[in-house]
Design an enzyme around this catalytic site. Sequence first.
Site, PDB file in Angstrom:
ATOM      1  N   GLU A 171       0.670  -1.147  -0.055  1.00 45.66           N
ATOM      2  CA  GLU A 171      -0.126   0.073   0.071  1.00 45.66           C
ATOM      3  C   GLU A 171       0.857   1.326  -0.051  1.00 45.66           C
ATOM      4  OE1 GLU A 171      -2.992  -0.130   2.812  1.00 45.66           O
ATOM      5  OE2 GLU A 171      -4.091  -1.727   2.016  1.00 45.66           O
ATOM      6  N   GLU A 356      -5.634  -8.402   0.010  1.00 48.55           N
ATOM      7  CA  GLU A 356      -6.395  -7.943   1.258  1.00 48.55           C
ATOM      8  C   GLU A 356      -7.779  -7.792   0.805  1.00 48.55           C
ATOM      9  OE1 GLU A 356      -4.794  -5.028   3.857  1.00 48.55           O
ATOM     10  OE2 GLU A 356      -2.746  -5.712   3.617  1.00 48.55           O
TER      11      GLU A 356
HETATM   12  C1  FCB Z   1      -4.879  -2.214   5.006  1.00 48.03           C
HETATM   13  C2  FCB Z   1      -3.502  -2.576   5.652  1.00 48.03           C
HETATM   14  C3  FCB Z   1      -3.339  -3.678   6.603  1.00 48.03           C
HETATM   15  C4  FCB Z   1      -4.862  -3.594   7.488  1.00 48.03           C
HETATM   16  C5  FCB Z   1      -5.840  -3.569   6.743  1.00 48.03           C
HETATM   17  C6  FCB Z   1      -7.269  -3.308   7.516  1.00 48.03           C
HETATM   18  O1  FCB Z   1      -4.568  -0.782   4.785  1.00 48.03           O
HETATM   19  O2  FCB Z   1      -2.694  -2.784   4.690  1.00 48.03           O
HETATM   20  O3  FCB Z   1      -2.321  -3.729   7.469  1.00 48.03           O
HETATM   21  O4  FCB Z   1      -4.614  -2.596   8.488  1.00 48.03           O
HETATM   22  O5  FCB Z   1      -5.793  -2.362   5.844  1.00 48.03           O
END
Ligand code: FCB
Length: 446
Positions: A171, A356
């Site tokens: 990210e 994610e």
């Molecule tokens: C993302 C992050 C991860 C976690 C999720 C909820 O932005 O990569 O570490 O905090 O959100």
Amino acid sequence: MATSPNLTRAAFPKDFRFGAATAAYQVEGHSFGGAGTCHWDTFAATPGNVLRAEDGAIACDQYHRYEEDMDLLKAGNFDAYRFSTSWSRVMPEGRGPVNQEGLDYYDRLVDAILERGLEPHATIYHWELPSALSDLGGWTHPDIAQWFGDFAEIIDDKIGDRLASVATINEPWCVSYLSHMLGHHAPGLRNIRAAARSMHHVLKAHGEAITRLRARGRDNLGIVINFEHTQPASDAPEDIAAATRQDAINNRWFIEAVAKGQYPTEALEGLEAHLPNGWQDDMAAISQPIDWLGVNYYFRQLVAHDATETWPSTKPVQGHLATTQMGWEILPDGLYALLMRLKNDYVGDLPIMVTENGMAWDDHVRNGIVEDSERCAYIRDHMGAMQRAINDGANLTGFFYWSLLDNYEWAFGYERRFGMIHVDFETLKRTPKASYHMLKDLLARS
Ligand code: FCB
């Protein structure tokens, strides 16, 4: 737990992998094993930054409990684990000497993953910048790409031959804009010059690591980028323009640099004056080919024009969709739209993994059970969106639920629970939630 009948393994491509994700500082326990201090330690030690002033000193103690955690992942019928390697654990000063104990931990972890027949997917940097580098300016320092390249090679020396995939950075928007412009994450700056520089340097660091690992013959290299589903809060032209600016900053800046070697005009109009001289010369290295793209997606964001603010003159607006414990609006169709946008506008048939996706909820253990039906629905609906994108031609090759465990949710401390496994932060006891059992059942069926 009822699952929608078509959500089985067989409905996904043959080699599609299902996994769960975590990150070093959020789960390991930073006080163990000789890790150096990192900028999240100091950010958390500053009043007002983190809910209940919590830090990652103990977290889930995965440093000592990784075998148990990998057993749970295996027993849940998953195929893969996404973890990250902590820079300050491996190089307490950020440069120079290696903390052998810290590096050996990742060796043991990768072995534990492989011994269970799971795939290890590593992210080299997921936010715990060594304080020694932060003192020098961290992501605003022009040399950070080289420092990161050195760290990447040390990781590659130790575990690179056993990894299913490697992501350079997690990210980059959060590493840079969220942390240097909005001040919500470490180092907590609110400075447009620092923001622009870090937005460029984080990509330069990605390019440097790709160059170095590619030179070592690696062919499983990517980056993990976060995207939101940005929409204007109304049909007013100024709200539409505000949403376009936010989309350029939050969603397009990083993928456009990586996929096309350019930055979006609507973002450059505010940021170009603050970029380092000669930034254009770095774009070729930043946009060299990658082998896969990691996508993190959580929510829809409405945006309005804010005439009282300087550029980018945007303000977030709460919409009417159901929200998670984070206040994030739930929109599974946003994931479908994102996967199709990436295919059509940016990466074509490059393999994509959803690295994610998940939700926080105020979960409680009652009689040994955690009934998280809201999370079960969230997962099913997002898996449905993934299926639709695959059917429409997206080359999606994997999905990692965020997160394996409840963990340190950055500025929200331990209050926000994303895990499919509940963690009691007093005893560190793990209790699989209903969502874990749902996925276990679904993954068992073909
Ligand atoms: C993302 C992050 C991860 C976690 C999720 C909820 O932005 O990569 O570490 O905090 O959100």
